[in-house]
Each structure stands twice: as structure tokens, then as C-alpha cells.
Design an enzyme around this catalytic site. Structure first.
Site, PDB file in Angstrom:
ATOM      1  N   GLY A  61    -103.996 -22.232   0.422  1.00  0.00           N
ATOM      2  CA  GLY A  61    -104.889 -22.550   0.779  1.00  0.00           C
ATOM      3  C   GLY A  61    -105.386 -23.749   1.842  1.00  0.00           C
TER       4      GLY A  61
ATOM      5  N   GLN B  50    -109.269 -25.463  -6.396  1.00  0.00           N
ATOM      6  CA  GLN B  50    -109.796 -25.843  -7.361  1.00  0.00           C
ATOM      7  C   GLN B  50    -110.574 -24.768  -8.976  1.00  0.00           C
ATOM      8  OE1 GLN B  50    -107.407 -27.279  -9.405  1.00  0.00           O
ATOM      9  NE2 GLN B  50    -106.413 -28.253  -7.345  1.00  0.00           N
TER      10      GLN B  50
ATOM     11  N   HIS C 215    -101.071 -20.135  -6.359  1.00  0.00           N
ATOM     12  CA  HIS C 215    -100.938 -21.266  -7.227  1.00  0.00           C
ATOM     13  C   HIS C 215    -101.377 -21.557  -8.058  1.00  0.00           C
ATOM     14  CE1 HIS C 215    -100.385 -24.764  -5.612  1.00  0.00           C
ATOM     15  NE2 HIS C 215    -100.408 -23.927  -4.301  1.00  0.00           N
TER      16      HIS C 215
ATOM     17  N   THR D  19     -96.415 -11.094   9.387  1.00  0.00           N
ATOM     18  CA  THR D  19     -96.291  -9.941   8.199  1.00  0.00           C
ATOM     19  C   THR D  19     -96.509 -11.062   6.721  1.00  0.00           C
ATOM     20  OG1 THR D  19     -95.022  -9.098   9.106  1.00  0.00           O
ATOM     21  CG2 THR D  19     -94.042  -8.504   7.063  1.00  0.00           C
TER      22      THR D  19
ATOM     23  N   CYS E 141    -100.376 -33.112  -3.334  1.00  0.00           N
ATOM     24  CA  CYS E 141    -100.157 -33.069  -1.867  1.00  0.00           C
ATOM     25  C   CYS E 141     -99.769 -34.366  -1.222  1.00  0.00           C
ATOM     26  CB  CYS E 141    -100.959 -33.041  -0.786  1.00  0.00           C
ATOM     27  SG  CYS E 141    -102.252 -31.636  -2.335  1.00  0.00           S
TER      28      CYS E 141
END
Ligand SMILES: Cc1ncc(COP(=O)(O)O)c(C=O)c1O
Length: 395
Positions: free
Chosen positions: A72, A183, A205, A241, A328
């Protein structure tokens, strides 16, 4: 009493859905590089194409409006920097950027980085209840604004911003609009085309998929330069990739959104938890716990006279995983900029705890948490009373 690993930090990340296991063997066999034109590339290319299609269908957008990124945070960076680079190239003279005062660091810090490249950054204030100052927003929107970026729902306190109104005002002035939906996805209903945003970010996630896939929705016609240069993946807009396992798991979960609705169950648990905390633990306040709409799973609680970090560590020792601010920024002793922006004092922000519930949370979990929280708060207050100071760390 120690409880066995009760996870109450679903806004930080979510456990992968057990149903993903049934797909793993199939995805595992598609280990080739999706860009290879030989036989080993065909399977993964198909997985990638089908993932893109099924996400597009579920989100009511076109498959080519999707760019897969690594997280994100990366998708937020791409949206902001990629758009601005593109506008500069096209000769746009617009030099102002706007965001809400409660953005995630991946938006806030990217805009700050743009400030050092000559952009003026305007933060739209939010009051103690979580309400965005629309008058301020209206007054500061001008033809100089290149981009407005705002989250649909906040990760620390859960408040929802009035995106629809914000988007149409931004468009009236010819500004682009990017929404951080990291969120919001899976926790509330929203429809990207009706919101009218030009770009939107999501992350694997946070919705019970594997870690490592970010998604940027870019509405057809929105200009965007790559910020990661290299190969031609994602139609030249994001080199590298693709993380196929994460992308396929994201698609798997997105296409199941709405199959089971946990919102009401979680709301009931959240309301019960907040009532019990306020009833049983003195000096506790719910941040943004009033009339402003918010996510059903998120509670931010300030607890007078107790250090949030000490609280978190002591709860952890007893088995409960919660957070003291954005995950974070854990390890960063500074109080949360989001809470300060809402008008909390530094002391209040430092005495805060974020509890975020998820679909596996039970009433037993919540009751045990409230009881343990009460005991830990009492313990820390007793020690502080004896020592005359607020304690930090696990005691
Ligand atoms: C609102 C919001 N935006 C962006 C992010 C970043 O997402 P990621 O962890 O995938 O980089 C987060 C993560 O907590 C978030 O809560």
C-alpha cells in the site's frame, strides 16, 4: 493471568484466510515469470490476468485500471509522485497539494517530500471528534491545486472522511483526487466509480490475504508516470516481476468480499468493549467515539496517567496484542501525528491505545481483554503513585 495470544491489532495486519491454503498448490506450480513467453510463463501469466479480472469485477472497475505494486505504501507513493511527474511533463503550473491532517505516513511523508521539490502542502484540519473542516477545505481549494489525497477511513481512530463531497469539490477546481482505501477495503462498503476518485490504493495484508501486494486503481485517462523504472510490467507503469502469490491471494480475498458480513458482529463487540472499559476503568476516553462515522472495528482509547507503550508491553506479556498508534511508527517514541492533529495533547496521545478487532475476535477475547486492561492500568497507576511518575516499558 496470561492468555494465549489474543490478537487485537487487525489494522496492523490480518492473519491469512485458511481458505488460501486450498489454492496454494495451484499457485505454487505457477512459479514461472509471468513475463516469460515460453511455456513456464504461461501459467503465471494466466493467474495474473485472472487475478486482475476478478478484482476488477468485484470492485466494479476495468482490469486495465489496476496497477499491482509491492505494498500500500508503494501504491500511495506511485499515485502521488507518478501523477505529479506526469503533470509537470505536460507543463502544468499547479503547485499546491492538499491532504487531510490524519493521513498515513506513506501519504503524509510523500507529500512532505514533494514540498522539498517546490510544492505547497495544505493540511485540512480535523477536530477532536474526527470531523474534517469542510469550510477550510472549500476555502483553500483553488485552481493551483494539482492533487487532493485523503483516506476513506483512518487506521488509528477509524474515522471516515466525507470523500464524495471532497471529490466533487476538488474536481470543480480541476484537481485530481487520490483516496487511500487501505483500511476501508473489507471493513466498509464503497464503490470506486460512484466515489469518483481518480486513483485509489489498497493493500493485500489488511484483508486476510498474503503480504506483499499493493493495488493502485487509476481511472482511465488519469496521467501517471512510473516511479520504479525498468521492465514493461503493468503496462510500463510499475517495473518489477510481480509477486504472484500475494496478488493471487489478494484477488481470492477481494472476490469473496461481501460473502460473509462481519461488520455487525464486530460493531457489537466493539460497542460492548468500549462500554465495559468506560464503565469499569476510570479516566478512559474513546477518541472520535461520538457521532462522526467510523469503522466498526477500531477503538482508540486514552487512559489518564498511564503511558501507552508501558500499557502495550504489559498487555503483551499477559497475551494481548494491541498497538499504541500506527504500527508503522512503533518503535518511534514521538506521539502519533494523527492524534496531535485531532487536538489531543502530547500527554493524551502518549497515553493512547489502539484496539482493532477482526472477524475472528470473540466475546471471550473482548471480556478477557477488558479485565486484563483494568488490572494492568491499576498496576501501572499504583506504581506511578508510589514513584510519582508515569512509567515506561514493561513492569
Ligand atoms: C491507511 C493506510 N494506508 C497505507 C498503509 C500502508 O500499507 P502497507 O502496509 O501495505 O504498505 C497502511 C498500513 O497500515 C494504512 O493503514
Amino acid at each position: 493471568m496470561k492468555h494465549a495470544g489474543v490478537y487485537l491489532d487487525y489494522n496492523a495486519t490480518t492473519p491469512p484466510d485458511p481458505a488460501l491454503r486450498s489454492q496454494l498448490d495451484f499457485w505454487w506450480d505457477s512459479w514461472g515469470n509471468p513475463s516469460s513467453i515460453h511455456q513456464f510463463g504461461r501459467g503465471p501469466k494466466k493467474v495474473l490476468r485472472e487475478s486482475r479480472r476478478s478484482i476488477a469485477k468485484a470492485l466494479n472497475i476495468h482490469p486495465l485500471e489496476i496497477i499491482f505494486a509491492g505494498s500500500g505504501s508503494e501504491a500511495n507513493n506511485l499515485a502521488i509522485q507518478g501523477l505529479l511527474q506526469s503533470l509537470r511533463k505536460a507543463g502544468s503550473a499547479r503547485k499546491t497539494l492538499m491532504m487531510s491532517a490524519i493521513e498515513h505516513p506513506s501519504v503524509r511523508n510523500t507529500l512532505q517530500a514533494m514540498a522539498s521539490e517546490g510544492y505547497k502542502v495544505i493540511e485540512v484540519p480535523v477536530d477532536l471528534s474526527g470531523k474534517l473542516d469542510m469550510n477550510f477545505y472549500r476555502a483553500h481549494l483553488s485552481e493551483d491545486v494539482a492533487l487532493v489525497t485523503a483516506m476513506i477511513a483512518n487506521n488509528e481512530v477509524g474515522v471516515k472522511l466525507p470523500l464524495e463531497a471532497m471529490v466533487s469539490l476538488a474536481h470543480e477546481k480541476g484537481a485530481y483526487f487520490h483516496a487511500d482505501c487501505v483500511q476501508a477495503l473489507g471493513k466498509m462498503e464503497f464503490d470506486l466509480p460512484s466515489l469518483g476518485v481518480d486513483m485509489a490504493t489498497m493493500s493485500s495484508h489488511k484483508i486476510y490475504a498474503l503480504k506483499g501486494a499493493g493495488l493502485l486503481y487509476v481511472k482511465k485517462g488519469t496521467p501517471l508516470e512510473p516511479i520504479v523504472h525498468g521492465g514493461a510490467q503493468e503496462r510500463g507503469r510499475r517495473a518489477g516481476t510481480e509477486n504472484l502469490l500475494a496478488i493471487a491471494s489478494l484477488a481470492f480475498m477481494v472476490s469473496r468480499l461481501g460473502e460473509e458480513n462481519y461488520e455487525e458482529k464486530i460493531r457489537m463487540l466493539r460497542d460492548h468493549m468500549e462500554n465495559e472499559i468506560q464503565k469499569n476503568i476510570e479516566g478512559t476516553q474513546m477518541v472520535a467515539g461520538g457521532s462522526v462515522p467510523r469503522l466498526t472495528n477500531t477503538s482508540c482509547i486514552t487512559i489518564d496517567g498511564v503511558d501507552g507503550e508501558a500499557l502495550m508491553m504489559n498487555l503483551d506479556i499477559r497475551g494481548f496484542a494491541v498497538s499504541t498508534g500506527a504500527a508503522c511508527s512503533s518503535g518511534n517514541p514521538e506521539p502519533s501525528p494523527v492524534l496531535l492533529a485531532m487536538g489531543l495533547t502530547r500527554a493524551q496521545a502518549q497515553s493512547s491505545l489502539r484496539v482493532s478487532l477482526g472477524r475472528d475476535t470473540t466475546m471471550e477475547n473482548v471480556n478477557a481483554f477488558v479485565e486484563t486492561l483494568g488490572a494492568v492500568v491499576k498496576h501501572l497507576r499504583d506504581i506511578a503513585k508510589n514513584d510519582g511518575e508515569v512509567l515506561h516499558g514493561a513492569v
